[in-house]
Structure formats: C-alpha cells, structure tokens
Design a protein around this motif. Sequence first.
Motif, PDB file in Angstrom:
ATOM      1  N   GLY A  21     -29.021  20.902 -24.272  1.00 47.94           N
ATOM      2  CA  GLY A  21     -28.648  21.197 -25.652  1.00 47.94           C
ATOM      3  C   GLY A  21     -29.846  21.403 -26.556  1.00 47.94           C
ATOM      4  N   GLY A  22     -29.607  22.103 -27.648  1.00 49.18           N
ATOM      5  CA  GLY A  22     -30.669  22.382 -28.597  1.00 49.18           C
ATOM      6  C   GLY A  22     -30.486  21.680 -29.925  1.00 49.18           C
ATOM      7  N   VAL A  23     -29.540  20.741 -30.002  1.00 48.81           N
ATOM      8  CA  VAL A  23     -29.266  20.051 -31.260  1.00 48.81           C
ATOM      9  C   VAL A  23     -29.440  18.548 -31.072  1.00 48.81           C
ATOM     10  CG1 VAL A  23     -27.690  21.837 -32.085  1.00 48.81           C
ATOM     11  CG2 VAL A  23     -26.789  19.914 -30.766  1.00 48.81           C
ATOM     12  N   GLY A  24     -29.500  17.848 -32.184  1.00 50.97           N
ATOM     13  CA  GLY A  24     -29.583  16.395 -32.156  1.00 50.97           C
ATOM     14  C   GLY A  24     -30.843  15.898 -31.463  1.00 50.97           C
ATOM     15  N   LEU A  25     -30.767  14.695 -30.914  1.00 51.71           N
ATOM     16  CA  LEU A  25     -31.918  14.130 -30.223  1.00 51.71           C
ATOM     17  C   LEU A  25     -32.272  14.948 -28.984  1.00 51.71           C
ATOM     18  CD1 LEU A  25     -31.358  10.266 -30.534  1.00 51.71           C
ATOM     19  CD2 LEU A  25     -32.723  11.785 -31.985  1.00 51.71           C
ATOM     20  N   MET A  26     -31.267  15.608 -28.378  1.00 54.84           N
ATOM     21  CA  MET A  26     -31.553  16.481 -27.228  1.00 54.84           C
ATOM     22  C   MET A  26     -32.528  17.587 -27.632  1.00 54.84           C
ATOM     23  SD  MET A  26     -28.221  17.106 -24.838  1.00 54.84           S
ATOM     24  CE  MET A  26     -27.029  17.430 -26.112  1.00 54.84           C
ATOM     25  N   GLY A  27     -32.268  18.208 -28.752  1.00 55.12           N
ATOM     26  CA  GLY A  27     -33.143  19.281 -29.230  1.00 55.12           C
ATOM     27  C   GLY A  27     -34.513  18.772 -29.622  1.00 55.12           C
ATOM     28  N   VAL A  28     -34.564  17.618 -30.296  1.00 51.04           N
ATOM     29  CA  VAL A  28     -35.841  17.020 -30.684  1.00 51.04           C
ATOM     30  C   VAL A  28     -36.677  16.737 -29.439  1.00 51.04           C
ATOM     31  CG1 VAL A  28     -36.935  14.970 -31.703  1.00 51.04           C
ATOM     32  CG2 VAL A  28     -34.955  16.016 -32.838  1.00 51.04           C
ATOM     33  N   LEU A  29     -36.047  16.149 -28.430  1.00 52.32           N
ATOM     34  CA  LEU A  29     -36.740  15.771 -27.201  1.00 52.32           C
ATOM     35  C   LEU A  29     -37.288  16.988 -26.461  1.00 52.32           C
ATOM     36  CD1 LEU A  29     -37.429  13.427 -25.220  1.00 52.32           C
ATOM     37  CD2 LEU A  29     -35.216  13.867 -24.135  1.00 52.32           C
ATOM     38  N   SER A  30     -36.431  17.960 -26.205  1.00 55.07           N
ATOM     39  CA  SER A  30     -36.870  19.130 -25.439  1.00 55.07           C
ATOM     40  C   SER A  30     -37.899  19.952 -26.218  1.00 55.07           C
ATOM     41  CB  SER A  30     -35.674  19.995 -25.035  1.00 55.07           C
ATOM     42  OG  SER A  30     -34.974  20.474 -26.163  1.00 55.07           O
ATOM     43  N   ALA A  66     -40.924  11.790 -25.660  1.00 51.29           N
ATOM     44  CA  ALA A  66     -41.335  13.113 -25.204  1.00 51.29           C
ATOM     45  C   ALA A  66     -42.824  13.112 -24.835  1.00 51.29           C
ATOM     46  CB  ALA A  66     -41.060  14.158 -26.288  1.00 51.29           C
ATOM     47  N   SER A  67     -43.639  12.570 -25.711  1.00 47.59           N
ATOM     48  CA  SER A  67     -45.086  12.506 -25.443  1.00 47.59           C
ATOM     49  C   SER A  67     -45.379  11.639 -24.231  1.00 47.59           C
ATOM     50  CB  SER A  67     -45.825  11.951 -26.668  1.00 47.59           C
ATOM     51  OG  SER A  67     -45.675  12.824 -27.767  1.00 47.59           O
ATOM     52  N   TRP A  68     -44.647  10.558 -24.078  1.00 50.46           N
ATOM     53  CA  TRP A  68     -44.791   9.659 -22.926  1.00 50.46           C
ATOM     54  C   TRP A  68     -44.473  10.395 -21.629  1.00 50.46           C
ATOM     55  CZ3 TRP A  68     -40.948   7.666 -19.605  1.00 50.46           C
ATOM     56  CH2 TRP A  68     -41.294   6.546 -18.849  1.00 50.46           C
ATOM     57  N   LEU A  69     -43.400  11.176 -21.622  1.00 51.21           N
ATOM     58  CA  LEU A  69     -43.038  11.944 -20.425  1.00 51.21           C
ATOM     59  C   LEU A  69     -44.145  12.939 -20.073  1.00 51.21           C
ATOM     60  CD1 LEU A  69     -39.263  12.570 -21.211  1.00 51.21           C
ATOM     61  CD2 LEU A  69     -40.143  11.225 -19.291  1.00 51.21           C
ATOM     62  N   VAL A  70     -44.655  13.644 -21.074  1.00 50.96           N
ATOM     63  CA  VAL A  70     -45.720  14.623 -20.838  1.00 50.96           C
ATOM     64  C   VAL A  70     -46.984  13.911 -20.333  1.00 50.96           C
ATOM     65  CG1 VAL A  70     -47.239  16.337 -21.907  1.00 50.96           C
ATOM     66  CG2 VAL A  70     -44.800  16.290 -22.486  1.00 50.96           C
ATOM     67  N   LYS A  71     -47.334  12.802 -20.963  1.00 51.42           N
ATOM     68  CA  LYS A  71     -48.541  12.039 -20.577  1.00 51.42           C
ATOM     69  C   LYS A  71     -48.476  11.619 -19.112  1.00 51.42           C
ATOM     70  CE  LYS A  71     -50.730   7.579 -21.387  1.00 51.42           C
ATOM     71  NZ  LYS A  71     -50.607   6.307 -22.086  1.00 51.42           N
ATOM     72  N   HIS A  72     -47.292  11.232 -18.654  1.00 52.08           N
ATOM     73  CA  HIS A  72     -47.124  10.761 -17.275  1.00 52.08           C
ATOM     74  C   HIS A  72     -46.724  11.887 -16.320  1.00 52.08           C
ATOM     75  CE1 HIS A  72     -47.838   6.543 -18.116  1.00 52.08           C
ATOM     76  NE2 HIS A  72     -47.092   6.676 -19.207  1.00 52.08           N
ATOM     77  N   ASP A  73     -46.805  13.132 -16.811  1.00 57.15           N
ATOM     78  CA  ASP A  73     -46.484  14.309 -15.998  1.00 57.15           C
ATOM     79  C   ASP A  73     -45.084  14.207 -15.377  1.00 57.15           C
ATOM     80  OD1 ASP A  73     -47.031  16.865 -15.043  1.00 57.15           O
ATOM     81  OD2 ASP A  73     -47.872  16.106 -13.155  1.00 57.15           O
ATOM     82  N   LEU A  74     -44.127  13.777 -16.192  1.00 57.88           N
ATOM     83  CA  LEU A  74     -42.746  13.627 -15.759  1.00 57.88           C
ATOM     84  C   LEU A  74     -41.912  14.760 -16.355  1.00 57.88           C
ATOM     85  CD1 LEU A  74     -42.444   9.784 -16.299  1.00 57.88           C
ATOM     86  CD2 LEU A  74     -42.622  10.975 -14.108  1.00 57.88           C
ATOM     87  N   GLU A  75     -41.207  15.460 -15.508  1.00 51.00           N
ATOM     88  CA  GLU A  75     -40.338  16.540 -15.966  1.00 51.00           C
ATOM     89  C   GLU A  75     -39.070  15.962 -16.561  1.00 51.00           C
ATOM     90  OE1 GLU A  75     -38.161  20.609 -14.318  1.00 51.00           O
ATOM     91  OE2 GLU A  75     -39.274  19.350 -12.930  1.00 51.00           O
ATOM     92  N   LEU A  76     -38.674  16.475 -17.710  1.00 53.81           N
ATOM     93  CA  LEU A  76     -37.430  16.065 -18.347  1.00 53.81           C
ATOM     94  C   LEU A  76     -36.258  16.773 -17.693  1.00 53.81           C
ATOM     95  CD1 LEU A  76     -35.677  14.811 -20.655  1.00 53.81           C
ATOM     96  CD2 LEU A  76     -36.187  16.891 -21.969  1.00 53.81           C
ATOM     97  N   ILE A  77     -35.247  16.000 -17.318  1.00 56.59           N
ATOM     98  CA  ILE A  77     -33.948  16.521 -16.908  1.00 56.59           C
ATOM     99  C   ILE A  77     -32.999  16.100 -18.031  1.00 56.59           C
ATOM    100  CG2 ILE A  77     -32.144  16.511 -15.147  1.00 56.59           C
ATOM    101  CD1 ILE A  77     -34.925  17.431 -14.101  1.00 56.59           C
ATOM    102  N   TYR A  78     -32.357  17.060 -18.675  1.00 56.27           N
ATOM    103  CA  TYR A  78     -31.490  16.698 -19.803  1.00 56.27           C
ATOM    104  C   TYR A  78     -30.331  17.673 -19.889  1.00 56.27           C
ATOM    105  CZ  TYR A  78     -32.665  20.353 -23.232  1.00 56.27           C
ATOM    106  OH  TYR A  78     -32.770  21.543 -23.917  1.00 56.27           O
ATOM    107  N   GLY A  79     -29.434  17.430 -20.812  1.00 59.21           N
ATOM    108  CA  GLY A  79     -28.195  18.181 -20.927  1.00 59.21           C
ATOM    109  C   GLY A  79     -28.290  19.606 -21.404  1.00 59.21           C
TER     110      GLY A  79
END
Length: 191
Positions: free
Chosen positions: A41-50, A26-39
């Motif tokens: 969801g708000g649970v599991g690793l999906m929730g942690v990531l978003s 997550a921090s790597w994506l933000v550092k590189h100004d990359l937008e997350l495209i994901y499923g």
Amino acid sequence: MKRVAVYCGASTGNNPAYIEATKKLASWLVKHDLELIYGGGGVGLMGVLSDQILAEGGKVHGVTTKQLVARGAESPRLQALSDLTITDNMSARKAEMMNISNGCIALPGGVGTLEEISQAFSWARLGDNPSPCVFYNVDHYYDDLASMFDKMANDGFLSVEDRKKLFFSDSLDEIYTFMTTYVPPKVRGDK
C-alpha cells in the motif's frame, strides 16, 4: 535474516510518535540490509514505511491482492519497488508474506495488522512459520495486548515457553537481538 514482513496500518493514526517510529524502523531495516516485505500500500504507515526505505536506497517487496490493485490501493511508486507480487486474495497474500520473509514485525495498526501478526504467531506454534514475531510497542501501543498474552499463559491457554516466543518492545536494538537469536517454538504434538 534477510527479509522482514512488517504489518502496519493503512492509516497513520493520530499520534505523531507512530510516524516517527515508522521512519526509524525504515532506517533500521536499511541499516541492517533487510528487505521490507509489506502489503504494497501507498497510504498510512505502509506508505510512510515504504517511501522512507526507498528514499534511503533500501529494498521493498510489496505483496498485494488483485482486488486492492483494482481499487487503486497499491503504492503509487510501484515502479520503484524492488519487487511486487499480486495474489488472488488476502489469505494468499498473508501466506506469501510469511513464506518469503524471515521475521514478522507489527507496527501500530488496526484489526488487519492484529490479525496478520496473530496469524503469523499462531502458524509459528503449528510449525508453519519459522520466523520470529515481534510487536514494535511504540508509545505503549501494545501494552494491553502483551498483558492479554500473559493472561493466556497464566490461564493455561498458551504455554509459558511459547509466550516467550512472542516479543513486545519499543527498542529496535532489543528487537534485533530477539530476531537474530530466535529459536522457533516446539511444535505442539512433537516429542
């Protein structure tokens, strides 16, 4: 590269390294100004990531289905997402995630994660996905799968050239280099 589709579990798994690596991604994506495209969801690793990306001021685009929304499986922070797309079904969701992203990364996950990244790579070989496909190999999670892809190449079911187009690494620096220098595989049947 502006947007990265990340496939990951609706569970956190039982190894704390998976949560730690998800936050690092997550921090790597933000550092590189990359937008997350994901499923979406708000649970599991999906929730942690978003959640981590939103906490760091990054951009998050959820892509979910009408069925999952009806079941309440979407992120409870929907209003905080940069964007949300709701598709009719899972096939449309997977296609949309690939269409709007410039790269695909799989964190540890289950059957759905494996199916999504495998489809992304399969579509790359058909010329329908120009984006790099990467397995973020946290704590050797994908070692056996990497060996299986090697066997596919050794046994003639996958060209050696195409095998090199699918990357396994636990290093985000290596992943970034692979993704930013990626050249899609030659489409089968093209001269």
